[in-house]
Design a protein around this motif. Structure first.
Motif, short mmCIF file in Angstrom:
data_model
loop_
_atom_site.label_atom_id
_atom_site.label_comp_id
_atom_site.label_asym_id
_atom_site.label_seq_id
_atom_site.Cartn_x
_atom_site.Cartn_y
_atom_site.Cartn_z
N GLY A 121 0.91 -1.12 -0.14
CA GLY A 121 -0.01 0.07 -0.04
C GLY A 121 0.77 1.28 0.02
N LYS A 131 -2.89 11.22 -0.22
CA LYS A 131 -3.65 10.02 -0.62
C LYS A 131 -3.34 8.91 0.09
CE LYS A 131 -5.22 7.87 -5.03
NZ LYS A 131 -5.36 7.94 -6.51
N ILE A 133 -3.37 4.85 -0.37
CA ILE A 133 -3.83 3.48 -1.32
C ILE A 133 -3.93 2.15 -0.56
CG2 ILE A 133 -3.33 2.09 -3.44
CD1 ILE A 133 -1.68 4.54 -4.61
N LYS A 136 -2.76 -3.96 -1.14
CA LYS A 136 -3.36 -5.26 -1.93
C LYS A 136 -2.35 -5.86 -2.48
CE LYS A 136 -7.70 -2.87 -3.34
NZ LYS A 136 -8.63 -2.43 -4.38
N HIS A 141 -2.47 -3.84 -9.37
CA HIS A 141 -2.34 -3.00 -8.23
C HIS A 141 -1.03 -2.12 -8.43
CE1 HIS A 141 -3.24 -1.29 -4.15
NE2 HIS A 141 -1.99 -1.62 -3.78
N PHE A 144 -1.03 0.47 -10.80
CA PHE A 144 -1.77 1.62 -10.52
C PHE A 144 -0.89 2.53 -9.74
CE2 PHE A 144 -4.52 3.35 -7.05
CZ PHE A 144 -5.09 4.39 -7.82
N ILE A 145 -0.10 1.93 -8.93
CA ILE A 145 0.78 2.70 -7.78
C ILE A 145 1.67 3.29 -8.61
CG2 ILE A 145 2.64 2.21 -6.07
CD1 ILE A 145 0.91 0.23 -4.97
N GLU A 148 0.41 6.62 -10.43
CA GLU A 148 0.33 7.53 -9.30
C GLU A 148 1.45 8.03 -8.93
OE1 GLU A 148 -3.05 8.70 -7.81
OE2 GLU A 148 -3.17 7.96 -9.80
N PHE A 152 0.95 11.73 -9.94
CA PHE A 152 -0.13 12.50 -8.81
C PHE A 152 0.26 13.87 -8.66
CE2 PHE A 152 -0.79 13.48 -4.34
CZ PHE A 152 -1.98 13.00 -4.33
#
Length: 291
Positions: A121, A131, A133, A136, A141, A144-145, A148, A152
């Motif tokens: 996370g 933020k 997250i 997971k 996942h 996605f990280i 970001e 971001f």
């Protein structure tokens, strides 16, 4: 950054960092960050050298032959990345900017974690929590990280590491392995928050800095801008006194940071943007094995 450019950058980082985590870090990561204990796996026949304390006497009596219980490490961890997204991450004079290296280091740790069946996370922080997250598993996942990490946009530009540590300590009830990734240019005292966080969790600090953070070049009159406050001023870098004062400020700040880590018993590494972060992470992981 448009979608196509972002996708290319995400893919480039995935290829680089996934390869590093598979080929270099997998064993070191597993050894450095232990599971929560041992859990029963199976029963098998006794072999020469087995510990007699592991003999399963019930099965041995039924089979009329010695059998032992086999245990394996309960591996699954929760790994949290506390990532500094303040304005100073955009600075890069001697190598790539800090944001790029932070993204690569975070991605390498993330891929190492999921290869060991750990959850990952992220908490993005400036001088506030930007933020969260939740942890997971899975490649989707991780991608996605990475997106970001690269794209971001924080609401604030300042830095408050203590706030991030307090949030993490309150938000995560179970013990987790935590990496704080930052340049640690922070005017706040984070000793108390770090001490409390490391008593509850397992905290490691990774400083990413540019060598121009530490030393002014001799280039005459230069306009410098604070990326976190927007304040600017002209500095005469040809003055030996000015350069010496700046160097002393950096040295004293670094000494205070290292002293804080040592007092809190937090393992740490400092990595310049023009250096190979692989060697620094390998060294950090090996130091953890020897603790």
């Amino acid at each position: 950054m448009d979608a196509n450019e972002l996708l290319k950058k995400v893919r480039k980082i995935e290829i680089k960092t996934k390869g590093l985590s598979q080929n270099i870090f997998a064993g070191e990561y597993h050894s450095a960050f232990k599971g929560r204990g041992m859990t029963f796996s199976e029963v098998r026949e006794y072999q020469y050298g087995d510990d007699i304390r592991d003999i399963d006497w019930n099965v041995t009596a039924r089979q009329n032959h010695p059998y032992v219980k086999v245990y394996e490490e309960e591996r699954e961890l929760t790994v949290m990345l506390l990532v500094d997204v303040s304005g100073s991450r955009y600075f890069g004079a001697m190598g790539e900017d800090k944001r790029q290296m932070i993204a690569e280091i975070a991605a390498t740790i993330a891929f190492s974690a999921i290869q060991n069946n750990d959850k990952i996370g992220v908490i993005f922080f400036s001088d506030k929590i930007e933020k969260f997250i939740p942890p997971k598993k899975g490649r989707r996942h991780i991608l996605f990280i990475i997106r970001e990490l690269l794209d971001f946009s924080p609401e604030q530009q300042g830095t408050d590491i203590a706030e991030a540590l307090r949030y993490m300590t309150d938000a995560l009830k179970k013990r987790c392995t935590t990496f704080v990734i930052s340049d640690f240019i922070d005017g706040h005292d984070f000793y108390k928050a770090l001490s409390i966080a490391n008593n509850k969790h397992d905290v490691t600090a990774i400083q990413v800095y540019d060598k121009r953070d530490a030393q002014l070049p001799d280039v005459g009159l230069m306009r410098v801008v604070d990326l976190e406050t927007g304040n600017d001023r002209w500095v005469n870098t040809s003055s030996g006194k000015v350069r010496k004062t700046f160097n002393r400020w950096w040295y004293e700040r670094q000494q205070k940071m290292v002293e804080t880590f040592n007092r809190c018993r937090v393992q740490h590494a400092s990595i310049a943007t023009d250096e190979d972060f692989v060697k620094a992470l390998m060294s950090l992981f090996k130091k953890r094995e020897l603790r």
